[in-house]
Design a protein around this motif. Structure first.
Motif, PDB file in Angstrom:
ATOM      1  N   THR A 186      25.647  26.481  30.990  1.00 43.50           N
ATOM      2  CA  THR A 186      24.984  26.557  29.696  1.00 43.50           C
ATOM      3  C   THR A 186      25.780  25.813  28.637  1.00 43.50           C
ATOM      4  OG1 THR A 186      24.062  28.679  30.323  1.00 43.50           O
ATOM      5  CG2 THR A 186      24.001  28.128  27.992  1.00 43.50           C
ATOM      6  N   ARG A 187      27.086  25.982  28.665  1.00 36.00           N
ATOM      7  CA  ARG A 187      27.946  25.298  27.702  1.00 36.00           C
ATOM      8  C   ARG A 187      27.781  23.781  27.852  1.00 36.00           C
ATOM      9  NH1 ARG A 187      31.880  28.742  27.908  1.00 36.00           N
ATOM     10  NH2 ARG A 187      32.684  27.959  29.863  1.00 36.00           N
ATOM     11  N   LYS A 188      27.773  23.285  29.095  1.00 39.37           N
ATOM     12  CA  LYS A 188      27.592  21.854  29.338  1.00 39.37           C
ATOM     13  C   LYS A 188      26.217  21.390  28.889  1.00 39.37           C
ATOM     14  CE  LYS A 188      30.700  21.815  33.271  1.00 39.37           C
ATOM     15  NZ  LYS A 188      30.781  21.828  34.732  1.00 39.37           N
ATOM     16  N   LEU A 189      25.218  22.205  29.126  1.00 44.67           N
ATOM     17  CA  LEU A 189      23.853  21.860  28.748  1.00 44.67           C
ATOM     18  C   LEU A 189      23.736  21.715  27.234  1.00 44.67           C
ATOM     19  CD1 LEU A 189      20.896  21.474  29.708  1.00 44.67           C
ATOM     20  CD2 LEU A 189      20.600  23.927  29.378  1.00 44.67           C
ATOM     21  N   HIS A 190      24.309  22.649  26.484  1.00 47.23           N
ATOM     22  CA  HIS A 190      24.205  22.608  25.030  1.00 47.23           C
ATOM     23  C   HIS A 190      25.065  21.518  24.423  1.00 47.23           C
ATOM     24  CE1 HIS A 190      21.474  25.896  24.431  1.00 47.23           C
ATOM     25  NE2 HIS A 190      22.135  26.592  25.317  1.00 47.23           N
ATOM     26  N   VAL A 191      26.194  21.198  25.064  1.00 47.63           N
ATOM     27  CA  VAL A 191      27.059  20.143  24.550  1.00 47.63           C
ATOM     28  C   VAL A 191      26.383  18.790  24.745  1.00 47.63           C
ATOM     29  CG1 VAL A 191      29.246  18.928  24.968  1.00 47.63           C
ATOM     30  CG2 VAL A 191      29.197  21.423  24.843  1.00 47.63           C
ATOM     31  N   SER A 192      25.633  18.631  25.843  1.00 49.79           N
ATOM     32  CA  SER A 192      25.031  17.333  26.133  1.00 49.79           C
ATOM     33  C   SER A 192      23.776  17.060  25.307  1.00 49.79           C
ATOM     34  CB  SER A 192      24.688  17.243  27.625  1.00 49.79           C
ATOM     35  OG  SER A 192      23.667  18.152  27.961  1.00 49.79           O
ATOM     36  N   GLY A 239      16.132  40.026  38.727  1.00 52.83           N
ATOM     37  CA  GLY A 239      16.691  39.305  39.865  1.00 52.83           C
ATOM     38  C   GLY A 239      17.763  38.301  39.505  1.00 52.83           C
ATOM     39  N   ASN A 240      17.818  37.228  40.310  1.00 52.63           N
ATOM     40  CA  ASN A 240      18.880  36.233  40.234  1.00 52.63           C
ATOM     41  C   ASN A 240      18.304  34.846  39.938  1.00 52.63           C
ATOM     42  OD1 ASN A 240      20.955  34.437  40.612  1.00 52.63           O
ATOM     43  ND2 ASN A 240      21.585  35.233  42.587  1.00 52.63           N
ATOM     44  N   PRO A 241      18.312  34.429  38.683  1.00 54.55           N
ATOM     45  CA  PRO A 241      17.774  33.115  38.333  1.00 54.55           C
ATOM     46  C   PRO A 241      18.816  31.990  38.319  1.00 54.55           C
ATOM     47  CG  PRO A 241      18.219  34.312  36.343  1.00 54.55           C
ATOM     48  CD  PRO A 241      18.580  35.225  37.506  1.00 54.55           C
ATOM     49  N   GLN A 242      19.959  32.196  38.971  1.00 56.64           N
ATOM     50  CA  GLN A 242      21.068  31.253  38.840  1.00 56.64           C
ATOM     51  C   GLN A 242      20.668  29.805  39.117  1.00 56.64           C
ATOM     52  OE1 GLN A 242      24.777  32.724  40.015  1.00 56.64           O
ATOM     53  NE2 GLN A 242      25.754  30.749  40.144  1.00 56.64           N
ATOM     54  N   VAL A 243      19.860  29.547  40.144  1.00 54.82           N
ATOM     55  CA  VAL A 243      19.488  28.163  40.456  1.00 54.82           C
ATOM     56  C   VAL A 243      18.483  27.595  39.453  1.00 54.82           C
ATOM     57  CG1 VAL A 243      19.994  28.438  42.917  1.00 54.82           C
ATOM     58  CG2 VAL A 243      17.661  28.785  42.088  1.00 54.82           C
ATOM     59  N   LEU A 244      17.949  28.442  38.583  1.00 54.30           N
ATOM     60  CA  LEU A 244      16.944  28.002  37.609  1.00 54.30           C
ATOM     61  C   LEU A 244      17.472  27.968  36.173  1.00 54.30           C
ATOM     62  CD1 LEU A 244      13.933  30.112  38.929  1.00 54.30           C
ATOM     63  CD2 LEU A 244      14.481  27.716  39.467  1.00 54.30           C
ATOM     64  N   VAL A 245      18.721  28.327  35.977  1.00 58.12           N
ATOM     65  CA  VAL A 245      19.263  28.449  34.624  1.00 58.12           C
ATOM     66  C   VAL A 245      19.091  27.160  33.836  1.00 58.12           C
ATOM     67  CG1 VAL A 245      21.402  28.740  33.295  1.00 58.12           C
ATOM     68  CG2 VAL A 245      20.842  30.333  35.130  1.00 58.12           C
ATOM     69  N   ASP A 246      19.469  26.023  34.401  1.00 58.11           N
ATOM     70  CA  ASP A 246      19.343  24.760  33.678  1.00 58.11           C
ATOM     71  C   ASP A 246      17.886  24.491  33.310  1.00 58.11           C
ATOM     72  OD1 ASP A 246      22.065  24.326  33.812  1.00 58.11           O
ATOM     73  OD2 ASP A 246      21.944  22.923  35.490  1.00 58.11           O
ATOM     74  N   ASP A 247      16.980  24.800  34.224  1.00 60.48           N
ATOM     75  CA  ASP A 247      15.554  24.585  33.970  1.00 60.48           C
ATOM     76  C   ASP A 247      15.052  25.476  32.837  1.00 60.48           C
ATOM     77  OD1 ASP A 247      15.229  22.729  36.147  1.00 60.48           O
ATOM     78  OD2 ASP A 247      15.297  24.443  37.504  1.00 60.48           O
ATOM     79  N   ILE A 248      15.461  26.726  32.859  1.00 59.98           N
ATOM     80  CA  ILE A 248      15.036  27.677  31.828  1.00 59.98           C
ATOM     81  C   ILE A 248      15.502  27.208  30.451  1.00 59.98           C
ATOM     82  CG2 ILE A 248      15.375  30.037  30.961  1.00 59.98           C
ATOM     83  CD1 ILE A 248      15.484  30.856  34.019  1.00 59.98           C
ATOM     84  N   PHE A 249      16.763  26.784  30.346  1.00 62.46           N
ATOM     85  CA  PHE A 249      17.275  26.307  29.068  1.00 62.46           C
ATOM     86  C   PHE A 249      16.652  24.964  28.687  1.00 62.46           C
ATOM     87  CE2 PHE A 249      20.480  29.555  29.837  1.00 62.46           C
ATOM     88  CZ  PHE A 249      20.548  30.131  28.581  1.00 62.46           C
ATOM     89  N   ALA A 250      16.361  24.123  29.661  1.00 61.76           N
ATOM     90  CA  ALA A 250      15.714  22.837  29.374  1.00 61.76           C
ATOM     91  C   ALA A 250      14.304  23.031  28.815  1.00 61.76           C
ATOM     92  CB  ALA A 250      15.675  21.975  30.633  1.00 61.76           C
ATOM     93  N   CYS A 251      13.669  24.138  29.164  1.00 61.71           N
ATOM     94  CA  CYS A 251      12.337  24.446  28.630  1.00 61.71           C
ATOM     95  C   CYS A 251      12.397  24.918  27.181  1.00 61.71           C
ATOM     96  CB  CYS A 251      11.659  25.527  29.478  1.00 61.71           C
ATOM     97  SG  CYS A 251      11.159  24.962  31.106  1.00 61.71           S
ATOM     98  N   GLY A 252      13.582  25.271  26.723  1.00 63.08           N
ATOM     99  CA  GLY A 252      13.716  25.657  25.323  1.00 63.08           C
ATOM    100  C   GLY A 252      14.274  27.042  25.065  1.00 63.08           C
ATOM    101  N   ALA A 253      14.632  27.780  26.115  1.00 65.94           N
ATOM    102  CA  ALA A 253      15.218  29.106  25.885  1.00 65.94           C
ATOM    103  C   ALA A 253      16.590  28.960  25.230  1.00 65.94           C
ATOM    104  CB  ALA A 253      15.357  29.866  27.202  1.00 65.94           C
ATOM    105  N   ARG A 254      16.918  29.892  24.379  1.00 63.96           N
ATOM    106  CA  ARG A 254      18.221  29.909  23.713  1.00 63.96           C
ATOM    107  C   ARG A 254      19.169  30.905  24.379  1.00 63.96           C
ATOM    108  NH1 ARG A 254      20.365  28.380  18.590  1.00 63.96           N
ATOM    109  NH2 ARG A 254      22.527  29.009  18.711  1.00 63.96           N
ATOM    110  N   GLY A 255      18.578  31.911  25.049  1.00 68.14           N
ATOM    111  CA  GLY A 255      19.378  32.928  25.718  1.00 68.14           C
ATOM    112  C   GLY A 255      18.681  33.417  26.967  1.00 68.14           C
ATOM    113  N   LEU A 256      19.417  34.166  27.765  1.00 67.26           N
ATOM    114  CA  LEU A 256      18.916  34.654  29.046  1.00 67.26           C
ATOM    115  C   LEU A 256      19.415  36.075  29.264  1.00 67.26           C
ATOM    116  CD1 LEU A 256      17.577  34.082  31.857  1.00 67.26           C
ATOM    117  CD2 LEU A 256      19.811  33.222  32.579  1.00 67.26           C
ATOM    118  N   ILE A 257      18.491  36.965  29.598  1.00 63.96           N
ATOM    119  CA  ILE A 257      18.835  38.336  29.962  1.00 63.96           C
ATOM    120  C   ILE A 257      18.319  38.564  31.368  1.00 63.96           C
ATOM    121  CG2 ILE A 257      18.473  40.791  29.475  1.00 63.96           C
ATOM    122  CD1 ILE A 257      18.020  40.003  26.528  1.00 63.96           C
ATOM    123  N   THR A 258      19.174  39.074  32.228  1.00 67.22           N
ATOM    124  CA  THR A 258      18.794  39.287  33.614  1.00 67.22           C
ATOM    125  C   THR A 258      19.627  40.403  34.226  1.00 67.22           C
ATOM    126  OG1 THR A 258      18.420  38.158  35.723  1.00 67.22           O
ATOM    127  CG2 THR A 258      20.381  37.532  34.503  1.00 67.22           C
TER     128      THR A 258
END
Length: 109
Positions: free
Chosen positions: A102-108, A70-89
């Protein structure tokens, strides 16, 4: 749910001991329209578990690639904040926006 959580802890402890560099973690938290449960519910019941489970393998030097249908777009920041390094969807979200987020999340960090 308590039994399921304990089973998952055991599974992630085993993953942590394997001679691998990353794991795939799949959960159907979204469909083509977005999350199947409210983000508030996911924040209360699911994302804390992801953080716990994924920290087990991350402490062992492994990375987590999260997979969801499906479409996890509204959850992407949350998924990466939990510790994921990548996303397949599936191709239901705007990957340019996700890459920018994602780029902003990793830079911050």
């Amino acid at each position: 749910m308590t039994e399921f959580v304990e089973i998952n802890r055991r599974v992630f402890r085993v993953f942590a001991r394997l001679p691998i560099n990353f794991i795939f973690c799949h959960d159907d938290i979204t469909n083509t329209r977005g999350p199947v449960c409210s983000p508030a519910w996911l924040h209360k019941y699911i994302f804390p578990r992801y953080e716990e489970f994924w920290s087990i393998v991350k402490q062992a030097g492994k990375e987590v690639i999260f997979i969801t249908d499906g479409n996890p777009q509204v959850l992407v920041d949350d998924i990466f904040a939990c510790g994921a390094r990548g996303l397949i969807t599936e191709p239901y979200m705007d990957y340019k926006i996700v890459a920018s987020q994602t780029r902003k999340l990793h830079v911050s960090r």
